[in-house]
Design a protein around this motif. Structure first.
Motif, PDB file in Angstrom:
ATOM      1  N   TRP A   1      30.926  37.798  48.043  1.00 18.47           N
ATOM      2  CA  TRP A   1      29.741  38.525  47.555  1.00 18.47           C
ATOM      3  C   TRP A   1      28.434  37.809  47.891  1.00 18.47           C
ATOM      4  CZ3 TRP A   1      29.304  43.352  46.897  1.00 18.47           C
ATOM      5  CH2 TRP A   1      30.333  44.122  46.377  1.00 18.47           C
TER       6      TRP A   1
ATOM      7  N   GLN B   1      37.231  50.484  47.808  1.00 16.57           N
ATOM      8  CA  GLN B   1      35.846  50.737  47.427  1.00 16.57           C
ATOM      9  C   GLN B   1      35.083  51.082  48.700  1.00 16.57           C
ATOM     10  OE1 GLN B   1      34.124  50.170  43.965  1.00 16.57           O
ATOM     11  NE2 GLN B   1      36.094  51.217  44.034  1.00 16.57           N
TER      12      GLN B   1
ATOM     13  N   GLU C   1      37.043  39.488  37.530  1.00 16.60           N
ATOM     14  CA  GLU C   1      37.175  40.852  38.045  1.00 16.60           C
ATOM     15  C   GLU C   1      38.585  41.041  38.617  1.00 16.60           C
ATOM     16  OE1 GLU C   1      32.786  42.204  39.458  1.00 16.60           O
ATOM     17  OE2 GLU C   1      33.778  40.920  40.899  1.00 16.60           O
ATOM     18  N   CYS C   2      38.956  42.301  38.786  1.00 16.53           N
ATOM     19  CA  CYS C   2      40.155  42.680  39.544  1.00 16.53           C
ATOM     20  C   CYS C   2      41.415  41.871  39.215  1.00 16.53           C
ATOM     21  CB  CYS C   2      39.880  42.589  41.033  1.00 16.53           C
ATOM     22  SG  CYS C   2      38.589  43.690  41.576  1.00 16.53           S
TER      23      CYS C   2
ATOM     24  N   MET D   1      29.876  54.303  45.146  1.00 18.98           N
ATOM     25  CA  MET D   1      31.272  53.903  45.251  1.00 18.98           C
ATOM     26  C   MET D   1      32.243  55.050  45.012  1.00 18.98           C
ATOM     27  SD  MET D   1      30.429  51.144  46.364  1.00 18.98           S
ATOM     28  CE  MET D   1      32.065  50.758  46.937  1.00 18.98           C
TER      29      MET D   1
ATOM     30  N   ARG E   1      36.192  46.607  33.236  1.00 17.19           N
ATOM     31  CA  ARG E   1      36.614  47.305  34.457  1.00 17.19           C
ATOM     32  C   ARG E   1      37.870  46.773  35.125  1.00 17.19           C
ATOM     33  NH1 ARG E   1      31.644  44.812  35.775  1.00 17.19           N
ATOM     34  NH2 ARG E   1      31.815  43.089  37.263  1.00 17.19           N
ATOM     35  N   ASP E   2      38.234  47.466  36.201  1.00 12.79           N
ATOM     36  CA  ASP E   2      39.284  47.093  37.154  1.00 12.79           C
ATOM     37  C   ASP E   2      40.693  47.138  36.559  1.00 12.79           C
ATOM     38  OD1 ASP E   2      37.043  46.694  38.706  1.00 12.79           O
ATOM     39  OD2 ASP E   2      37.097  44.506  38.599  1.00 12.79           O
TER      40      ASP E   2
ATOM     41  N   PHE F   1      34.823  52.948  40.470  1.00  9.94           N
ATOM     42  CA  PHE F   1      35.043  51.526  40.721  1.00  9.94           C
ATOM     43  C   PHE F   1      36.534  51.239  40.879  1.00  9.94           C
ATOM     44  CE2 PHE F   1      31.089  48.869  39.329  1.00  9.94           C
ATOM     45  CZ  PHE F   1      30.286  49.585  40.200  1.00  9.94           C
ATOM     46  N   SER F   2      36.848  49.947  40.990  1.00  4.40           N
ATOM     47  CA  SER F   2      38.207  49.533  41.346  1.00  4.40           C
ATOM     48  C   SER F   2      39.242  49.906  40.286  1.00  4.40           C
ATOM     49  CB  SER F   2      38.231  48.037  41.593  1.00  4.40           C
ATOM     50  OG  SER F   2      37.544  47.771  42.792  1.00  4.40           O
TER      51      SER F   2
ATOM     52  N   TYR G   1      38.976  37.820  48.362  1.00  5.03           N
ATOM     53  CA  TYR G   1      38.549  38.338  47.064  1.00  5.03           C
ATOM     54  C   TYR G   1      39.271  39.624  46.705  1.00  5.03           C
ATOM     55  CZ  TYR G   1      35.451  38.664  43.072  1.00  5.03           C
ATOM     56  OH  TYR G   1      34.975  38.665  41.791  1.00  5.03           O
TER      57      TYR G   1
ATOM     58  N   ASN H   1      34.451  47.393  50.050  1.00  7.21           N
ATOM     59  CA  ASN H   1      34.807  46.131  49.409  1.00  7.21           C
ATOM     60  C   ASN H   1      36.245  46.187  48.925  1.00  7.21           C
ATOM     61  OD1 ASN H   1      32.763  47.616  47.546  1.00  7.21           O
ATOM     62  ND2 ASN H   1      33.652  46.250  46.058  1.00  7.21           N
ATOM     63  N   ASP H   2      36.530  46.013  47.654  1.00 12.28           N
ATOM     64  CA  ASP H   2      37.905  45.780  47.187  1.00 12.28           C
ATOM     65  C   ASP H   2      38.944  46.799  47.655  1.00 12.28           C
ATOM     66  OD1 ASP H   2      36.081  44.452  45.602  1.00 12.28           O
ATOM     67  OD2 ASP H   2      36.743  45.351  43.725  1.00 12.28           O
TER      68      ASP H   2
ATOM     69  N   TRP I   1      26.624  48.306  50.025  1.00  4.44           N
ATOM     70  CA  TRP I   1      27.282  48.742  48.790  1.00  4.44           C
ATOM     71  C   TRP I   1      26.509  49.902  48.154  1.00  4.44           C
ATOM     72  CZ3 TRP I   1      26.347  49.295  43.582  1.00  4.44           C
ATOM     73  CH2 TRP I   1      27.461  49.357  42.748  1.00  4.44           C
TER      74      TRP I   1
HETATM   75  C1  FRU Z   1      34.757  43.409  42.696  1.00  5.17           C
HETATM   76  C2  FRU Z   1      33.957  44.525  42.048  1.00  5.17           C
HETATM   77  C3  FRU Z   1      34.764  45.146  40.931  1.00  5.17           C
HETATM   78  C4  FRU Z   1      34.189  46.526  40.835  1.00  5.17           C
HETATM   79  C5  FRU Z   1      33.867  46.845  42.280  1.00  5.17           C
HETATM   80  C6  FRU Z   1      32.654  47.695  42.495  1.00  5.17           C
HETATM   81  O1  FRU Z   1      34.370  43.105  43.991  1.00  5.17           O
HETATM   82  O2  FRU Z   1      32.720  44.017  41.587  1.00  5.17           O
HETATM   83  O3  FRU Z   1      34.729  44.439  39.716  1.00  5.17           O
HETATM   84  O4  FRU Z   1      35.081  47.440  40.276  1.00  5.17           O
HETATM   85  O5  FRU Z   1      33.705  45.600  42.940  1.00  5.17           O
HETATM   86  O6  FRU Z   1      32.501  48.061  43.825  1.00  5.17           O
END
Ligand code: FRU
Length: 482
Positions: A281, A38, A196-197, A49, A143-144, A78-79, A261, A21-22, A46
């Motif tokens: 998502w 990720q 997020e992010c 991670m 997070r992130d 995570f990110s 995203y 993902n990210d 998923w």
């Molecule tokens: C965004 C997210 C982040 C998190 C990560 C987990 O897509 O939900 O907030 O760090 O993916 O994989």
């Protein structure tokens, strides 16, 4: 080869196998762009991670390296982001080596906190900091972290989110280890459920000596196309806190497609370049690709301009794409039938190319539709168009190929574009098509629409519809994979 499946992007990054993902930790250092992401090293959905890792000299030819930072008994990785600590403020550098420092979220079911890891060999081997976490506010969702060096205050600045509270929190630090909270940013009119992010960066305002600050924010739901997507804010940052110039109700989206995203920008580059995850998502775990699942978007060159609509973000494909392109079709004329005949008689086909078109918009009161169907084949087409009456650019993937794997996938997605916002009564589109995606940029980056598609490999045709076309080019884009 490992990168030659029917839906395998030919000029976008995707991991050789398994889930991504990210994008994480985007940074340029010593001749290499680093893309961490990720990654699930154990499967195609998923989980587990870990930071996957690839490097590139030019943002397109990626070399996938072994995963960089792996989950352990403390939690999943995570990110987050990555910086080059050239002055060795962290003290992680030994014997004059410059450390690369990753700042990421450690995820456990009941707690998310910010951790560090560092590398002394250009990002190949990573050591987790022994005194992690560096920030823990005892929350489940926190997070992130997005970190950059702020020269005026000679501090590292971190933007990190409290996702469920839809709040960005700012911290600063002299050494990446001790962090002091300096401010918060929230926005009452942000749609959706979670933030997020984040990514915060200073950018020149085109054609002036001023700079403004851009805050990119991913939102978990509530976008125009439905599901997850991105908003942006433009304003000022004083080293402690961000303030947006946008008025209440002025909500700006980064992309109006369904699949953009978690985009963040590269640290340590003179130009501002972003990269996102080409997915949503709502169905990310169900898309029909194999043996990988998930890909990155085109890298984008970012600009801030001042127009009559205030400050605006402009996005175009990063200029490093140009050397990969070669002319395959050029047309100038007035008549759409003749354009389509010319496409047919030259047997123009493709699944990895950039198509540009320029069309004159009909008069103020006119209605109608103009555009092009791409990846066209037996019963399949993806429609990219401008609807004059509705004054919107759209991508319709209802009949684009496989759409039934999740009910939220199919659909038509549009972006508002007023007729008078198109310079000189003309519209320009740049349409990047790959084996499983269509990215549309309108009028030199005024509007972006990014979408996945899953057509049959043989669906490679074109058909223009509507009137007003003046110039069309199609350039093949060569595969970046060995
Ligand atoms: C965004 C997210 C982040 C998190 C990560 C987990 O897509 O939900 O907030 O760090 O993916 O994989």
């Amino acid at each position: 080869t490992a990168y030659n499946q029917p839906f395998r992007p030919q000029y976008h990054f995707s991991p050789r196998i398994n889930w991504t993902n990210d994008p994480n930790g985007l940074v340029y250092y010593d001749g290499e762009y680093h893309l961490f992401y990720q990654y699930n090293p154990k499967g195609i959905r998923w989980g587990h991670m870990t930071w996957g890792h690839a490097v590139s000299p030019d943002l397109f030819h990626w070399n996938e390296l072994p995963p960089a930072i792996a989950e352990d008994e403390k939690g999943m990785i995570f990110s987050g982001s990555c910086v080059v600590d050239a002055k060795n403020t962290s003290g992680f550098g030994k014997n004059g080596q410059i450390p690369m420092v990753a700042i990421y979220t450690n995820h456990r079911e009941t707690n998310q906190s910010q951790h560090l890891a560092y590398s002394l060999d250009r990002g190949r081997a990573w050591t987790k900091y022994e005194n992690n976490p560096v920030i823990d506010v005892q929350k489940k969702d926190f997070r992130d972290p997005n970190v950059f060096w702020h020269e005026p205050s000679k501090r590292w600045v971190m933007t990190v989110v409290l996702p469920t509270e839809k709040k960005a929190v700012f911290y600063r630090s002299a050494n990446l280890k001790q962090w002091e909270k300096t401010g918060e940013f929230a926005s009452a009119d942000s749609p959706g459920n979670i933030w997020e992010c984040p990514a915060l960066l200073e950018m020149p305002v085109a054609g002036s000596k001023r700079t403004k600050w851009l805050l990119l924010m991913s939102i978990g739901a509530g976008t125009p196309a439905g599901g997850s997507g991105m908003q942006y804010y433009i304003g000022d940052f004083d080293g402690k806190s961000f303030r947006s110039d946008f008025k209440q109700g002025d909500v700006r989206f980064v992309d109006y497609g369904k699949d953009y995203y978690a985009a963040i920008t590269f640290n340590n580059t003179p130009r501002k370049i972003s990269l996102g995850w080409l997915n949503n998502w709502q169905y990310a775990n169900d898309i029909p690709t194999n043996p990988f699942r998930g890909a990155m978007t085109l890298p984008r060159d970012l600009k801030i301009v001042q127009s009559k609509n205030g400050y605006e973000l402009r996005q175009e494909a990063a200029r490093e794409i140009r050397p990969l392109t070669s002319d395959s079709f050029q047309w100038r004329g007035l008549d759409t039938k003749e354009l389509n005949r010319s496409i047919d008689s030259n047997r123009i086909k493709g699944d990895a190319y950039v198509l540009t078109l320029e069309a004159e918009l009909p008069g103020q009161t006119a209605t109608g539709d103009l555009g092009v169907k791409v990846r066209k084949g037996a019963g399949e087409e993806t429609i990219v168009g401008y609807n004059v009456a509705r004054q919107e650019v759209y991508v319709d993937r209802t009949h684009s190929g496989q759409t039934g794997f999740k009910k939220e996938f199919s659909g038509r997605f549009s972006a508002p574009l007023k007729r008078e916002d198109s310079p000189n009564g003309r519209i320009k589109m740049q349409i990047f098509v790959d084996r499983s995606s269509v990215e549309v940029f309108v009028n030199d980056g005024q509007v972006a629409l990014t979408n996945l598609i899953f057509p049959k490999p043989a669906s490679q045709g074109f058909e223009f519809f509507g009137d007003g076309f003046r110039a069309v080019t199609i350039r093949n884009i060569e595969s970046v994979w060995p």
